[in-house]
Design a protein around this motif. Sequence first.
Motif: not given
Length: 118
Positions: A11-19, A102-116
């Motif tokens: 998840g941290e790797w996915a978040a880093a890529d997302f950012l 959310i990483m369910d293993g079947d779908n691409p990750p669902s990512i929500d980013h909240l700033k501040g």
Amino acid sequence: MKAKDVLGQTGEWAAADFLEDRGIRVIDSNWRCPNGEIDLVALDGDELVIVEVKTRRSRRYGDPLEALTRAKLLRLRTLAVLWARSHDQVYGTIRIDAVGIIMDGDNPPSIDHLKGVA
């Protein structure tokens, strides 16, 4: 490594890529000190951004971002200052963000980013 630790790291790797895809440059990860841990440290322009990442396999027990407590957010503020001091850096603005995945293993990750968030 435990399955939950693997999920958290993935998840941290996915978040880093997302950012990074959004122009937020990740400059450190899994930084630890006696006061706690920062998942990701990033720069958004000249603003220091401390990122807490919460990853789950499903929303069965609630949204990952619901796991953030006021105490955790306050601790992240302290950790942000400690990180900056330990790296001899001065920033005009420090922002605390949260990324829920959310990483369910079947779908691409669902990512929500909240700033501040704090």
